[in-house]
Structure formats: C-alpha cells, structure tokens
Design an enzyme around this catalytic site. Structure first.
Site, short mmCIF file in Angstrom:
data_model
loop_
_atom_site.label_atom_id
_atom_site.label_comp_id
_atom_site.label_asym_id
_atom_site.label_seq_id
_atom_site.Cartn_x
_atom_site.Cartn_y
_atom_site.Cartn_z
CG HIS A 276 -2.03 -1.03 1.09
ND1 HIS A 276 -2.53 -1.73 2.16
CD2 HIS A 276 -2.72 -1.48 -0.01
CE1 HIS A 276 -3.48 -2.56 1.74
NE2 HIS A 276 -3.60 -2.42 0.43
CD GLU B 163 -0.29 0.39 4.45
OE1 GLU B 163 0.44 -0.64 4.46
OE2 GLU B 163 -1.52 0.34 4.38
NE ARG C 118 -6.27 0.36 0.50
CZ ARG C 118 -6.16 -0.32 1.63
NH1 ARG C 118 -5.63 0.26 2.70
NH2 ARG C 118 -6.58 -1.56 1.71
CG HIS D 110 0.09 -4.13 4.88
ND1 HIS D 110 -0.38 -3.59 3.71
CD2 HIS D 110 0.20 -5.47 4.64
CE1 HIS D 110 -0.56 -4.53 2.81
NE2 HIS D 110 -0.20 -5.69 3.35
CD GLU E 105 -2.14 -3.19 8.69
OE1 GLU E 105 -1.53 -2.11 8.65
OE2 GLU E 105 -2.88 -3.59 7.77
#
Length: 417
Positions: free
Chosen positions: A179, A182, A237, A306, A381
């Site tokens: 993405h 990020e 994104r 991510h 994440e």
C-alpha cells in the site's frame, strides 16, 4: 506506446495540478459501543466512500475507527454521527500540516557509497534501487539482487536476496510497500537489512540465520503507487493501473490475489480504496510476484508488511473461519510479538485477519497460504495505533526496525532445519 502516453499524460497533469493538498482535513476517531453504532458507521462508509477515507475500518464493537474528513464534509459527517449517538475525537487536526512535518521535501540523493545511506529517512524508489545494487556490490558473499519483472508503468520489481550460498535452505519471503502510503514498512525493511548485513560474522544469531536461511526481501511491492504517493498524493494507497471507470485509477494490490477474489465482500467500486481490480492478478505488480513465488521451492515464511495499527495477523482474511494450522501460526506470532514487545514495550495483537481487523478477500497472505502452500503467512500492521497513522515521522524508523527485527529473528530461527 500506449503505456508511455499514459505516463506522459499523468506527468503533465501532475505538473499542472501539483501535489494534492489536505489543508483542513481532520482524522476523527469513533468507537462503536454496540451493533447499531457499528452498522451506522458502516452505512456512513458506504454512503460517503469517495469523500471519507477510512484509515481504520469499522469491524467490531469496541474497536476504534479512524476516518479522514475533508473540510467541506465535516458538518455533514458530524451531523450523521450525532443522529446515531456517536461521539468522535480528533486525532489529527490538520492532515496537511502533519504531511509537511513528517514528509519533508528533499532532492534525491546521489549516493557515492553504501556508507552514506541514511536509514532514518524515507527514500525514493530510485534511491532504494541504487541502495540494493550497492548492498549486493559491497556484500557479494551474502547478498544479490534480482529483477523479477516490471510494474504497469514499467518500473522494476526487484528482490534483495540475503544468505550464504547453500542448497535446500528454507526461504523467508518478506515484502513491503504494498500500500503506497505506508512508508514506514519499506523504511523498516531497509534498516532490518542493514542489521543483518552488519551483524553477519560478528553476531552469532544473525550469522547462523544467514548461513541456514535464504531471505528474499522486496522493499517496494507497488512501485507505481509508491512513487505517486511521493510525487502527487501522499495518501495514495492503490496501484496506478486501469479500472472499470474512466475517472478512477488503480486497484488495491492486497485485494487482487486469486484467493476468493470474487467473494461477495470484495469491492467492485473502482474509485474505492479497496477496489479488487478488473480480474485476479490484473495488477502487474501482483501478477509478477505471484508467478515468481510459485516458481520457488522451500518457502516457509511469507510476510506482506503494512502499517498501521500494531497487529501481527495470520490467514484467513476472507472468512472468520481458521486454517488447519492456525494454532501453529498463532503460536509463532505470539512468540515473535513477545520478542517485539521486549524491545520498546509496544504490544501487537495477534490473530487471523478477518477476526482482528476486517474481512479482506483476495489478500496476499491468504493466497500464499492456500495457493502457494506456504505454512507460515503473516500480514503485520506496524506502529502506531493512530496518533500519526500513515504519516509516521522519520524519527520512528529505527524504533520500528529494531522491534520488528526481534520478531523476524524469532520467526527465522523457527524455520531453521
């Protein structure tokens, strides 16, 4: 020629329009207290999908939801929330101000040597590719690069392979930058590579890892989107390929894998942030990686890294049901997160994607587990939990790398034969 014309047109439009600005945009945090409030937030998302950007999705009662709201939409959103008994707090008061503070403009560096590379900065794709070449040049015994294909706009998809030469070694796959916005994920990967390189021969654990495991790491898995986030829209994104709409560009590369891609929960809305794409593997960067992975033998770990939210998740994303070896994956994730927490004191939640964050069909981790038969698949994440979100300051790159590296060592040691 057609692709070239698209790139030139995009460049001309960028020159005319300049970077997208987010002056006065706010990030609101809402915590649904019951099922009615949770459904209300989901209704808001569906009704204003092109105007409200959900940074953290509505998934569970009691789990905070973060959404970015433009100044023109602030009153209508607040009115909607009030009508449904929802209260919000402001986590970011002016997104543009935070962008300027955390994403400073600087000329691309002309690096004379690897020793001049700064791991505490966010780098362009060109700088990262040069760095990869320099790493292979200065550490030829344990590092080499491989260009495995090209993106939609013709940018290189490049791997950095780390490990001492040997046969039948398990492979540890890690990619980041899926993405585009990020930025912390590729920056974290770069610093972890530095820790491996500088520790080889002096740190016994790192030396053993590189002697017995092959690391295949891809810092930028979505190069078109990443460069667009640097040149035109910091909060972009998706990819930059064609869609079913003449007005909207790009698909979510983490919804484009051929595993439950056509699930009812998949987004067919071309302008949406989680648009699944025209077909499975319609996005060049996803197609290239999938084909390469299927050509490998001995891949034991797959990680698509991510940011943000501080989760370390396992399959499945398409359903709340769990895979047959879920407990083994969860146990390893828990051990890795214990090591991560010991570094800086941060806690990461573990569990399956659908149960921890939201239902996400067509994800890379699900495909890697179900179709590529990789036993340990993770979708982390990274930090934080919303103070900065996608706009983490560069000063946190080292902290992120050190804590994630502790987790990586646990996982790497687990797959040593």
């Amino acid at each position: 020629m057609a692709v070239l014309r698209v790139i030139l047109l995009a460049a001309l439009l960028g020159l005319c329009l300049g970077k997208k600005r987010y002056d006065g945009y706010k990030v609101l945090r809402i915590t649904p207290g019951d099922d009615f409030q949770l459904r209300s937030i989901a209704d808001l998302k569906r009704g204003l999908e092109t105007r409200v950007d959900f940074w953290a999705e509505p998934t569970h009662v009691g789990k905070s939801v973060d959404l970015m709201v433009a100044p023109d939409d602030a009153d209508s959103v607040q009115e909607f929330l009030a009508q449904h008994g929802l209260e919000s707090t402001v986590t970011i008061n002016d997104v543009q101000k935070v962008i300027e503070e955390t994403s400073p403009e600087r000329p691309e560096e002309n690096l004379a040597a690897l020793s001049n590379f700064r791991y505490d900065l966010y780098h362009s794709l060109g700088e990262i590719l040069t760095w990869m070449s320099d790493v292979a040049g200065e550490y030829p015994n344990i590092a080499k690069t491989e260009n495995i294909g090209s993106s939609y706009e013709g940018r290189d998809l490049t791997l950095l392979k780390l490990g001492k030469s040997g046969s039948n070694k398990p492979i540890f796959w890690l990619m980041s930058g899926t993405h585009a916005r990020e930025w912390l994920s590729p920056a974290t990967l770069l610093k972890m590579v530095d820790l491996l390189l500088t520790g080889y021969g002096s740190d016994s654990e790192i030396t053993n890892l590189l002697d017995k495991v092959d690391f295949y790491w891809m810092p930028i898995a979505n190069p078109d989107g990443y460069e667009y986030s640097r040149s035109s829209d910091r909060l972009w994104r998706k990819t930059r390929g064609k869609t079913s709409s003449s007005w909207c560009t790009g698909a979510d590369p983490n919804r484009n894998w051929d595993d439950h891609w056509d699930d009812p929960a998949s987004s067919t809305y071309a302008c949406g942030q989680t648009y699944r794409g025209l077909a499975p593997f319609s996005e060049a960067c996803v197609d290239v990686v999938s084909k390469y992975l299927l050509g490998l033998t001995g891949v034991e770990v797959f990680i698509d890294m991510h940011a943000y939210s501080q989760f370390w998740m396992t399959p499945y994303g398409w359903t709340t049901s769990l895979p047959s070896n879920y407990q083994a994956q969860k146990n390893l994730a828990d051990s890795a997160m214990a090591a991560l927490k010991a570094v800086n004191g941060l806690s990461f939640q573990t569990g399956s994607i659908a149960n921890v964050i939201y239902v996400a069909p067509g994800s890379s981790a699900d495909w890697a587990y179900s179709k590529a038969n990789i036993p340990y698949c993770f979708a982390p994440e990274l930090r934080d939990t919303g103070n900065y979100g996608f706009l983490m300051p560069e000063q946190y790159i080292y902290s992120s790398a050190m804590e994630v590296f502790a987790a990586i060592k646990v996982i790497g040691n687990h797959i040593i034969p």
